[in-house]
Scaffold this active site. Structure first.
Site, PDB file in Angstrom:
ATOM      1  CG  ASP A 187      -7.513  -4.029   8.138  1.00  0.00           C
ATOM      2  OD1 ASP A 187      -6.608  -4.414   7.411  1.00  0.00           O
ATOM      3  OD2 ASP A 187      -8.071  -2.909   7.985  1.00  0.00           O
ATOM      4  CG  HIS A 211      -5.825  -0.327   5.816  1.00  0.00           C
ATOM      5  ND1 HIS A 211      -6.500  -1.502   6.023  1.00  0.00           N
ATOM      6  CD2 HIS A 211      -5.820  -0.138   4.479  1.00  0.00           C
ATOM      7  CE1 HIS A 211      -6.898  -1.985   4.859  1.00  0.00           C
ATOM      8  NE2 HIS A 211      -6.487  -1.183   3.909  1.00  0.00           N
ATOM      9  NE  ARG A 238      -3.889  -2.098   2.399  1.00  0.00           N
ATOM     10  CZ  ARG A 238      -3.743  -3.257   3.018  1.00  0.00           C
ATOM     11  NH1 ARG A 238      -2.649  -3.533   3.677  1.00  0.00           N
ATOM     12  NH2 ARG A 238      -4.710  -4.155   2.992  1.00  0.00           N
ATOM     13  NE  ARG A 268      -9.904  -8.151   4.418  1.00  0.00           N
ATOM     14  CZ  ARG A 268      -9.228  -7.227   3.732  1.00  0.00           C
ATOM     15  NH1 ARG A 268      -8.250  -6.548   4.319  1.00  0.00           N
ATOM     16  NH2 ARG A 268      -9.524  -6.986   2.471  1.00  0.00           N
TER      17      ARG A 268
HETATM   18  P1  NAI Z   1      -9.542   1.401  -9.412  1.00  0.00           P
HETATM   19  O1  NAI Z   1      -8.328   1.599 -10.240  1.00  0.00           O
HETATM   20  O2  NAI Z   1     -10.525   0.342  -9.806  1.00  0.00           O
HETATM   21  O3  NAI Z   1     -10.350   2.766  -9.299  1.00  0.00           O
HETATM   22  C1  NAI Z   1      -9.759   3.975  -9.003  1.00  0.00           C
HETATM   23  C2  NAI Z   1     -10.564   5.057  -9.695  1.00  0.00           C
HETATM   24  O4  NAI Z   1     -10.053   6.328  -9.297  1.00  0.00           O
HETATM   25  C3  NAI Z   1     -10.496   4.994 -11.225  1.00  0.00           C
HETATM   26  O5  NAI Z   1     -11.792   4.848 -11.770  1.00  0.00           O
HETATM   27  C4  NAI Z   1      -9.861   6.324 -11.597  1.00  0.00           C
HETATM   28  O6  NAI Z   1     -10.352   6.888 -12.817  1.00  0.00           O
HETATM   29  C5  NAI Z   1     -10.237   7.192 -10.405  1.00  0.00           C
HETATM   30  N1  NAI Z   1      -9.422   8.400 -10.269  1.00  0.00           N
HETATM   31  C6  NAI Z   1      -8.081   8.554 -10.408  1.00  0.00           C
HETATM   32  N2  NAI Z   1      -7.748   9.829 -10.238  1.00  0.00           N
HETATM   33  C7  NAI Z   1      -8.879  10.525  -9.983  1.00  0.00           C
HETATM   34  C8  NAI Z   1      -9.165  11.883  -9.715  1.00  0.00           C
HETATM   35  N3  NAI Z   1      -8.216  12.808  -9.673  1.00  0.00           N
HETATM   36  N4  NAI Z   1     -10.457  12.222  -9.504  1.00  0.00           N
HETATM   37  C9  NAI Z   1     -11.429  11.302  -9.549  1.00  0.00           C
HETATM   38  N5  NAI Z   1     -11.215   9.998  -9.792  1.00  0.00           N
HETATM   39  C10 NAI Z   1      -9.952   9.610 -10.010  1.00  0.00           C
HETATM   40  O7  NAI Z   1      -9.030   1.132  -7.932  1.00  0.00           O
HETATM   41  P2  NAI Z   1      -9.869   0.472  -6.735  1.00  0.00           P
HETATM   42  O8  NAI Z   1      -9.641  -0.988  -6.725  1.00  0.00           O
HETATM   43  O9  NAI Z   1     -11.233   0.998  -6.775  1.00  0.00           O
HETATM   44  O10 NAI Z   1      -9.085   1.049  -5.458  1.00  0.00           O
HETATM   45  C11 NAI Z   1      -9.194   2.427  -5.119  1.00  0.00           C
HETATM   46  C12 NAI Z   1      -8.324   2.756  -3.916  1.00  0.00           C
HETATM   47  O11 NAI Z   1      -8.854   2.158  -2.742  1.00  0.00           O
HETATM   48  C13 NAI Z   1      -6.899   2.230  -4.038  1.00  0.00           C
HETATM   49  O12 NAI Z   1      -5.986   3.183  -3.530  1.00  0.00           O
HETATM   50  C14 NAI Z   1      -6.922   0.990  -3.181  1.00  0.00           C
HETATM   51  O13 NAI Z   1      -5.630   0.609  -2.748  1.00  0.00           O
HETATM   52  C15 NAI Z   1      -7.802   1.469  -2.059  1.00  0.00           C
HETATM   53  N6  NAI Z   1      -8.392   0.421  -1.207  1.00  0.00           N
HETATM   54  C16 NAI Z   1      -8.466   0.704   0.123  1.00  0.00           C
HETATM   55  C17 NAI Z   1      -9.010  -0.196   1.011  1.00  0.00           C
HETATM   56  C18 NAI Z   1      -9.068   0.161   2.455  1.00  0.00           C
HETATM   57  O14 NAI Z   1      -9.477  -0.655   3.302  1.00  0.00           O
HETATM   58  N7  NAI Z   1      -8.672   1.365   2.836  1.00  0.00           N
HETATM   59  C19 NAI Z   1      -9.524  -1.495   0.553  1.00  0.00           C
HETATM   60  C20 NAI Z   1      -9.433  -1.677  -0.871  1.00  0.00           C
HETATM   61  C21 NAI Z   1      -8.866  -0.736  -1.702  1.00  0.00           C
END
Ligand code: NAI
Length: 311
Positions: free
Chosen positions: A146, A173, A86, A149
């Site tokens: 977490d 996290h 991460r 989980r």
């Molecule tokens: P993804 O790649 O499927 O989606 C990310 C989206 O953000 C894309 O559609 C992209 O166009 C958009 N994006 C990028 N720059 C942008 C901006 N300036 N303005 C608006 N939209 C923008 O990625 P996913 O799988 O949805 O993951 C998103 C984030 O969430 C990642 O950083 C991931 O690591 C995190 N995550 C966090 C979790 C947590 O428990 N905190 C759990 C799972 C994922």
């Protein structure tokens, strides 16, 4: 009540979906810079309106769709690729948040911000700083996922429902997170004393260590198999939104920028916090065993290192 979800990727669209199904907010807006993607997600979600009832969904690539939100969940950014940690994501995503948050705040001056984008704890600090808002108004979903989980694993093994398990993952996290075993109970029974209902033996210390490792590495396993984690974080996000919009004062392990929490300041880490319309207030009375305190400080040091590598 209005919820905006920023980022219509795997995570953002799942937060929106879970929020619609659970009726977490009356109005849900989805925003992304990728126009075709966000329009398709909004259409797909809207096509289920008959079955979600009173909540509605709008969205697009115009920031004005976010205006007047009470809660903004930020999932925008690059995601973990297989084998990537991460913290590898920190620089890229910090810049995205620095440009996004002021634009969002301008359109929703009263919103509570929930950061999901990884590395979530570091991003919470970036978002809080750039917003200039009080610490409780900008926090990350932290170890809510977490913790879910962890409770699931314990419940399975103990032969009880998940709501009977009282246990928390705290800290980062990420790779330095850890369970507060000193406070883990099933009902009121300390976990090591619990006699499982299904004839299984009691928990052992080695087994608890393994459970902690499995929980820590859970995301890697899911990402290896399907490329992203989305459903459980979608539900976690929706649940946090409800605690805010319903002014619940529910205790959840979210990550706020800490100020002398057991000696830790200036980094965001998850500890049990009271989540309400005002945001998240860490519970200062939370106690750690000596070994837990050492792990907590180690988690803080790890995050300080990532933050220092940013700017
Ligand atoms: P993804 O790649 O499927 O989606 C990310 C989206 O953000 C894309 O559609 C992209 O166009 C958009 N994006 C990028 N720059 C942008 C901006 N300036 N303005 C608006 N939209 C923008 O990625 P996913 O799988 O949805 O993951 C998103 C984030 O969430 C990642 O950083 C991931 O690591 C995190 N995550 C966090 C979790 C947590 O428990 N905190 C759990 C799972 C994922």
């Amino acid at each position: 009540s209005k919820l905006t979800v920023v980022g219509a990727g795997a995570v953002g669209s799942s937060v929106a979906y879970a929020s619609l199904i659970r009726k977490s907010a009356r109005h849900v807006a989805l925003y992304d810079i990728a126009a075709a993607r966000v329009e398709a997600e909004v259409l797909d979600l809207a096509h289920g309106s008959q079955f979600t009832g009173s909540s509605d969904i709008i969205g697009g690539d115009d920031l004005d769709v976010t205006a007047g939100s009470h809660v903004i969940v930020i999932t925008a950014g690059a995601a973990q690729k297989p084998g990537q940690t991460r913290t590898d994501l920190a620089g890229v995503n910090a810049n995205i948040l620095r440009s996004l948050v002021p634009n969002l705040l301008e359109r929703s001056p009263d919103a509570v911000f929930v950061v999901v984008t990884n590395p979530a704890d570091v991003m919470a600090v970036v978002a809080q700083e750039v917003s200039g808002l009080p610490r409780e108004r900008v926090f990350s979903s932290g170890t809510v996922l977490d913790t879910s989980r962890l409770r699931w694993k314990i419940a399975q093994r103990a032969g009880v429902s998940i709501s009977s398990v009282h246990a928390y993952i705290v800290g980062e996290h990420g790779d330095t997170e850890f369970p507060l075993w000193s406070h883990a109970t099933i009902g009121t029974v300390p976990i090591l004393e619990w006699v499982p209902q299904d004839g299984q033996p009691k928990f052992t210390v080695d087994e608890l260590d393994q459970i902690a490792v499995d929980v820590r590495d859970a995301a890697y396993k899911v990402i290896q198999g399907k490329g992203a984690t989305n459903y459980a974080i979608g539900l976690s996000g929706a649940r946090i939104v409800e605690a805010i919009l319903q002014d619940e004062h529910t205790v959840m392990p979210v990550s706020t920028v800490l100020e002398d929490f057991h000696g830790v300041s200036g980094v965001a880490l998850s500890v049990p916090a009271v989540v309400s319309a005002a945001g998240a207030q860490p519970i200062r009375e939370t106690t750690f065993s000596a070994s837990e305190l050492a792990l907590f400080r180690r988690s803080a040091d790890a995050l300080r290192e990532v933050a220092a590598g940013l700017s």
